[in-house]
Design a protein around this motif. Structure first.
Motif, PDB file in Angstrom:
ATOM      1  N   HIS A  95       0.881  -1.310  -0.200  1.00 27.27           N
ATOM      2  CA  HIS A  95       0.144   0.032  -0.083  1.00 27.27           C
ATOM      3  C   HIS A  95       0.810   1.053   0.056  1.00 27.27           C
ATOM      4  CE1 HIS A  95      -3.259  -2.604   2.076  1.00 27.27           C
ATOM      5  NE2 HIS A  95      -3.281  -2.726   0.811  1.00 27.27           N
ATOM      6  N   ARG A  96       1.779   1.353   0.989  1.00 28.04           N
ATOM      7  CA  ARG A  96       2.748   2.774   1.198  1.00 28.04           C
ATOM      8  C   ARG A  96       3.873   2.608   0.084  1.00 28.04           C
ATOM      9  NH1 ARG A  96       6.770   5.109   2.736  1.00 28.04           N
ATOM     10  NH2 ARG A  96       6.539   7.233   3.839  1.00 28.04           N
ATOM     11  N   ASP A  97       4.682   1.645   0.379  1.00 27.50           N
ATOM     12  CA  ASP A  97       6.123   1.622  -0.361  1.00 27.50           C
ATOM     13  C   ASP A  97       5.889   1.799  -1.841  1.00 27.50           C
ATOM     14  OD1 ASP A  97       6.920   1.728   2.319  1.00 27.50           O
ATOM     15  OD2 ASP A  97       7.678  -0.417   2.262  1.00 27.50           O
ATOM     16  N   PHE A  98       4.940   0.884  -2.120  1.00 28.95           N
ATOM     17  CA  PHE A  98       4.822   0.864  -3.677  1.00 28.95           C
ATOM     18  C   PHE A  98       4.326   2.160  -4.319  1.00 28.95           C
ATOM     19  CE2 PHE A  98       2.213   0.435  -7.535  1.00 28.95           C
ATOM     20  CZ  PHE A  98       2.891   0.029  -8.304  1.00 28.95           C
ATOM     21  N   VAL A  99       3.370   2.776  -3.557  1.00 31.54           N
ATOM     22  CA  VAL A  99       2.808   4.117  -4.143  1.00 31.54           C
ATOM     23  C   VAL A  99       4.128   5.267  -3.807  1.00 31.54           C
ATOM     24  CG1 VAL A  99       1.512   5.902  -3.462  1.00 31.54           C
ATOM     25  CG2 VAL A  99       0.521   3.948  -3.544  1.00 31.54           C
ATOM     26  N   ALA A 100       4.944   5.121  -3.024  1.00 33.66           N
ATOM     27  CA  ALA A 100       5.939   6.031  -2.859  1.00 33.66           C
ATOM     28  C   ALA A 100       6.903   5.877  -4.086  1.00 33.66           C
ATOM     29  CB  ALA A 100       6.793   5.728  -1.578  1.00 33.66           C
ATOM     30  N   ARG A 101       7.200   4.733  -4.538  1.00 31.99           N
ATOM     31  CA  ARG A 101       7.957   4.392  -5.544  1.00 31.99           C
ATOM     32  C   ARG A 101       7.523   4.995  -6.933  1.00 31.99           C
ATOM     33  NH1 ARG A 101       8.712  -0.325  -3.233  1.00 31.99           N
ATOM     34  NH2 ARG A 101       8.011  -1.556  -5.020  1.00 31.99           N
ATOM     35  N   LEU A 102       5.966   4.741  -6.883  1.00 34.83           N
ATOM     36  CA  LEU A 102       5.349   5.016  -8.095  1.00 34.83           C
ATOM     37  C   LEU A 102       5.269   6.652  -8.144  1.00 34.83           C
ATOM     38  CD1 LEU A 102       3.373   4.236 -10.500  1.00 34.83           C
ATOM     39  CD2 LEU A 102       1.441   4.231  -8.879  1.00 34.83           C
ATOM     40  N   LEU A 103       4.932   7.195  -7.325  1.00 37.20           N
ATOM     41  CA  LEU A 103       4.934   9.002  -7.367  1.00 37.20           C
ATOM     42  C   LEU A 103       6.655   9.179  -7.896  1.00 37.20           C
ATOM     43  CD1 LEU A 103       2.951   9.417  -4.072  1.00 37.20           C
ATOM     44  CD2 LEU A 103       2.361   9.742  -6.604  1.00 37.20           C
ATOM     45  N   GLN A 104       7.321   8.561  -7.344  1.00 42.08           N
ATOM     46  CA  GLN A 104       8.732   8.959  -7.926  1.00 42.08           C
ATOM     47  C   GLN A 104       9.061   8.710  -9.199  1.00 42.08           C
ATOM     48  OE1 GLN A 104      11.934   6.922  -5.499  1.00 42.08           O
ATOM     49  NE2 GLN A 104      13.576   8.338  -6.400  1.00 42.08           N
ATOM     50  N   ALA A 105       8.597   7.582  -9.727  1.00 36.84           N
ATOM     51  CA  ALA A 105       8.773   7.143 -10.981  1.00 36.84           C
ATOM     52  C   ALA A 105       7.910   8.208 -12.051  1.00 36.84           C
ATOM     53  CB  ALA A 105       8.039   5.685 -11.247  1.00 36.84           C
ATOM     54  N   ILE A 106       6.858   8.777 -11.412  1.00 38.17           N
ATOM     55  CA  ILE A 106       5.975   9.564 -12.415  1.00 38.17           C
ATOM     56  C   ILE A 106       6.712  10.856 -12.569  1.00 38.17           C
ATOM     57  CG2 ILE A 106       4.049  11.092 -12.409  1.00 38.17           C
ATOM     58  CD1 ILE A 106       2.559   8.948 -11.042  1.00 38.17           C
ATOM     59  N   LYS A 107       7.585  11.367 -11.624  1.00 33.93           N
ATOM     60  CA  LYS A 107       8.358  12.406 -11.561  1.00 33.93           C
ATOM     61  C   LYS A 107       9.585  12.289 -12.481  1.00 33.93           C
ATOM     62  CE  LYS A 107       7.335  14.502  -7.138  1.00 33.93           C
ATOM     63  NZ  LYS A 107       7.959  15.042  -5.912  1.00 33.93           N
ATOM     64  N   GLN A 108      10.140  10.990 -12.320  1.00 34.48           N
ATOM     65  CA  GLN A 108      11.420  10.635 -13.297  1.00 34.48           C
ATOM     66  C   GLN A 108      11.006  10.446 -14.587  1.00 34.48           C
ATOM     67  OE1 GLN A 108      12.812   7.056 -11.331  1.00 34.48           O
ATOM     68  NE2 GLN A 108      13.763   8.267  -9.608  1.00 34.48           N
ATOM     69  N   SER A 109       9.762  10.075 -14.985  1.00 32.37           N
ATOM     70  CA  SER A 109       9.477   9.884 -16.305  1.00 32.37           C
ATOM     71  C   SER A 109       9.205  11.187 -17.188  1.00 32.37           C
ATOM     72  CB  SER A 109       7.996   9.492 -16.413  1.00 32.37           C
ATOM     73  OG  SER A 109       6.827  10.349 -16.132  1.00 32.37           O
ATOM     74  N   GLY A 110       9.052  12.290 -16.623  1.00 33.16           N
ATOM     75  CA  GLY A 110       9.051  13.470 -17.384  1.00 33.16           C
ATOM     76  C   GLY A 110       7.730  13.619 -18.006  1.00 33.16           C
ATOM     77  N   ARG A 111       6.708  12.911 -17.931  1.00 32.38           N
ATOM     78  CA  ARG A 111       5.422  12.908 -18.211  1.00 32.38           C
ATOM     79  C   ARG A 111       4.661  13.313 -17.556  1.00 32.38           C
ATOM     80  NH1 ARG A 111       4.341  10.859 -23.126  1.00 32.38           N
ATOM     81  NH2 ARG A 111       2.264  10.821 -22.654  1.00 32.38           N
ATOM     82  N   ALA A 112       3.362  14.141 -18.217  1.00 34.72           N
ATOM     83  CA  ALA A 112       2.289  14.505 -17.351  1.00 34.72           C
ATOM     84  C   ALA A 112       1.339  13.406 -17.102  1.00 34.72           C
ATOM     85  CB  ALA A 112       1.497  15.854 -17.952  1.00 34.72           C
ATOM     86  N   VAL A 113       1.199  12.676 -15.895  1.00 29.76           N
ATOM     87  CA  VAL A 113       0.269  11.545 -15.900  1.00 29.76           C
ATOM     88  C   VAL A 113      -0.373  11.819 -14.749  1.00 29.76           C
ATOM     89  CG1 VAL A 113       0.426   8.727 -15.104  1.00 29.76           C
ATOM     90  CG2 VAL A 113       2.346  10.052 -16.624  1.00 29.76           C
ATOM     91  N   ARG A 114      -1.760  11.214 -14.771  1.00 28.30           N
ATOM     92  CA  ARG A 114      -2.738  11.293 -13.569  1.00 28.30           C
ATOM     93  C   ARG A 114      -2.850  10.101 -13.003  1.00 28.30           C
ATOM     94  NH1 ARG A 114      -6.919  14.507 -13.357  1.00 28.30           N
ATOM     95  NH2 ARG A 114      -7.061  15.062 -15.968  1.00 28.30           N
ATOM     96  N   LEU A 115      -2.684  10.110 -11.957  1.00 24.36           N
ATOM     97  CA  LEU A 115      -2.709   8.765 -10.917  1.00 24.36           C
ATOM     98  C   LEU A 115      -3.969   8.492 -10.395  1.00 24.36           C
ATOM     99  CD1 LEU A 115      -1.428   6.459  -9.399  1.00 24.36           C
ATOM    100  CD2 LEU A 115      -0.711   8.055  -7.781  1.00 24.36           C
ATOM    101  N   ILE A 116      -4.771   7.485 -10.474  1.00 17.45           N
ATOM    102  CA  ILE A 116      -6.122   7.114 -10.125  1.00 17.45           C
ATOM    103  C   ILE A 116      -5.716   6.087  -9.204  1.00 17.45           C
ATOM    104  CG2 ILE A 116      -8.510   6.355 -10.823  1.00 17.45           C
ATOM    105  CD1 ILE A 116      -7.964   7.293 -13.445  1.00 17.45           C
ATOM    106  N   HIS A 117      -6.213   6.338  -7.938  1.00 21.49           N
ATOM    107  CA  HIS A 117      -5.535   5.273  -6.921  1.00 21.49           C
ATOM    108  C   HIS A 117      -7.099   4.981  -6.139  1.00 21.49           C
ATOM    109  CE1 HIS A 117      -3.240   3.467  -3.451  1.00 21.49           C
ATOM    110  NE2 HIS A 117      -3.850   4.441  -2.753  1.00 21.49           N
ATOM    111  N   ILE A 118      -7.067   3.567  -6.064  1.00 19.97           N
ATOM    112  CA  ILE A 118      -8.261   2.811  -5.293  1.00 19.97           C
ATOM    113  C   ILE A 118      -7.805   2.699  -3.850  1.00 19.97           C
ATOM    114  CG2 ILE A 118      -9.782   0.999  -5.468  1.00 19.97           C
ATOM    115  CD1 ILE A 118      -9.853   2.570  -7.910  1.00 19.97           C
ATOM    116  N   SER A 119      -8.657   3.321  -3.149  1.00 16.99           N
ATOM    117  CA  SER A 119      -8.495   3.214  -1.636  1.00 16.99           C
ATOM    118  C   SER A 119      -9.514   2.716  -0.706  1.00 16.99           C
ATOM    119  CB  SER A 119      -8.018   4.724  -1.008  1.00 16.99           C
ATOM    120  OG  SER A 119      -7.590   4.632   0.189  1.00 16.99           O
ATOM    121  N   ILE A 120      -9.792   3.060   0.311  1.00 16.12           N
ATOM    122  CA  ILE A 120     -10.887   2.586   1.246  1.00 16.12           C
ATOM    123  C   ILE A 120     -11.833   3.755   1.630  1.00 16.12           C
ATOM    124  CG2 ILE A 120      -9.842   0.549   1.749  1.00 16.12           C
ATOM    125  CD1 ILE A 120      -9.302   1.582   4.508  1.00 16.12           C
ATOM    126  N   PRO A 121     -13.056   3.521   1.836  1.00 15.39           N
ATOM    127  CA  PRO A 121     -13.806   4.683   2.591  1.00 15.39           C
ATOM    128  C   PRO A 121     -13.637   4.651   3.921  1.00 15.39           C
ATOM    129  CG  PRO A 121     -15.325   2.852   2.073  1.00 15.39           C
ATOM    130  CD  PRO A 121     -13.874   2.367   1.538  1.00 15.39           C
TER     131      PRO A 121
END
Length: 442
Positions: A95-121
């Motif tokens: 849940h946490r560590d993967f998302v942290a790496r994913l957010l870093q990857a979005i920055k490193q990619s140089g692309r404008a990417v929308r993240l749609i994240h499935i969470s809990i109510p």
């Protein structure tokens, strides 16, 4: 818009799961270039050329950044989740560590990417389990990242397929038991998986610079209040079991089931009834979907609309077998282990006497009795562990058939002994076949 949609490249992490598979298929049906990524796809999921098997949780941010660039990704849908630390993974890592790496990857990619994240109510102040707290940590990381994001918090998801909690609800609707009053009265707002998929598609079609959906967090569920008992009652209407007499399930049996579920998870199984599941169930599934409905124009289906189609015979068989499956596996594991243990430890002299009385050579009696007893115990242990259960069940069938054939040739009189031990081996073989047939989860 159709041409624009066709040019949108969407990556779905967790594309083999209940929600992830539905989202991936829905996006493709709408014309998106949807790339489904999972650790493993089952043969029944009809893996396409756009479905990629990867060790998701071990992907470094650089690997994900390369993936984003290579596929010109416009949006990422993260459907990864695990109920409890166990064979499916560690809650913090998933849940946490993967998302942290994913957010870093979005920055490193140089692309404008929308993240749609499935969470809990639910209210974060009521988070008590590692499942809930790590989900919420991921939300905070996303909100602070500066990326365009949409955090979706679905209620209890109802889909044509069943897995985990949704399978358990179906099973409860098929048996003549009522949950204890506390659990039955828990608020439990459902949502159709089709509405979740439609929301993801709506977001994926928005331009990345659309500030109205640049940073949103929505609850996805029917607005009408309903309890867990009410959800089960709707399934009973679909199953035709609403008029079945029902007994109140004693609380100690529910608590015992949870303890056994936690024990089974240590053996590699992922039963839906575990301590985290019970804790989250007692917390309830509630939220306010008004912001979501207003923004997207989606009118969510009610539970009655989701289950308007009467259940098929396949649905009914699955629901009835779901609770029997763990009993089948447990009884077979105990049967083989206990029979081998008794023959080797408690009644070894009697075991040797029976073999000697039926003409076995004296030099062969002791090693044969020892080897077959250890073999029986090994089959039981193999069945008990999820990773080796299929091999153990198949081995059990082969061993049982070998016993039947061997005694027919060497000691045929055992077939007519008063207790009929060999005659009863036939139904045991059939039960192992049932265990093999119901092992799959997806």
């Amino acid at each position: 818009m159709t041409d624009q949609v066709a040019q949108r490249s969407i990556v779905v992490f967790g594309a083999s799961g209940l929600i992830g598979r539905s989202i991936t298929d829905d996006l493709r049906a709408r014309g998106f270039h949807a790339i489904g990524i999972a650790r493993h796809f089952s043969a029944a999921q009809g893996r396409s050329a756009l479905d990629l098997e990867m060790p998701i949780l071990s992907l470094a941010s650089a690997d994900m950044a390369r993936l984003i660039r290579d596929h010109s990704v416009d949006a990422i849908v993260n459907c990864l989740g695990v109920l409890q630390d166990g064979p499916d993974g560690d809650t913090r890592a998933v849940h946490r560590d993967f998302v942290a790496r994913l957010l870093q990857a979005i920055k490193q990619s140089g692309r404008a990417v929308r993240l749609i994240h499935i969470s809990i109510p639910g209210d974060a102040r009521e988070d008590r389990t590692a499942f809930a707290t790590t989900k919420r940590e991921a939300e905070r990381l996303i909100a602070a990242s500066g990326a365009a994001y949409a955090i979706l918090r679905p209620g209890f998801v109802i889909a044509p397929n069943a897995y985990g909690g949704s399978a358990l609800i179906r099973a409860l609707a098929a048996v003549p038991f009522e949950l204890p009053q506390q659990e039955a009265a828990t608020p439990f707002q459902p949502v159709a998986v089709e509405d979740v998929a439609a929301t993801v598609a709506w977001l994926a079609a928005r331009d990345i610079d659309d500030k109205a959906v640049g940073a949103v967090a929505w609850d996805l569920m029917q607005p009408q209040a309903i309890t867990l008992a009410g959800v089960i009652a709707q399934f009973r209407l679909a199953f035709g079991t609403a008029k079945m007499p029902h007994l109140n399930l004693p609380r100690f049996l529910l608590d015992l089931g949870v303890k056994l579920g936690d024990l089974a998870s240590r053996l590699g199984w992922t039963p839906p009834l575990r301590s985290t599941a019970l804790s989250e169930l007692r917390r309830g599934v509630t939220g306010d979907p008004s912001a979501w409905m207003e923004a997207t124009g989606i009118a969510p289906m009610t539970i009655a609309q989701m289950l308007a189609r009467p259940a098929s015979i396949q649905d009914k068989w699955f629901a009835r077998l779901f609770l029997l499956k763990p009993l089948i596996i447990a009884s077979l594991a105990l049967f083989w282990t206990a029979s081998g243990f008794v023959a080797l430890v408690i009644s070894f002299p009697a075991t040797k006497a029976i073999l000697a009385a039926h003409g076995f050579p004296a030099w062969l009696v002791t090693p044969f009795a020892g080897i077959t007893s250890l073999m029986d115990m090994s089959v039981g242990v193999l069945i008990a562990f999820r990773k080796t259960a299929a091999f153990g069940l198949a081995a059990g069938i082969v061993v049982a058939l070998g016993y039947m054939a061997g005694t027919a040739l060497l000691t045929p009189d055992l077939w007519i002994e008063p207790l009929g031990a060999l005659v009863k081996t036939g139904p045991a073989i059939v039960l192992m076949g049932v265990g093999l047939a119901t092992l799959g989860n997806r």
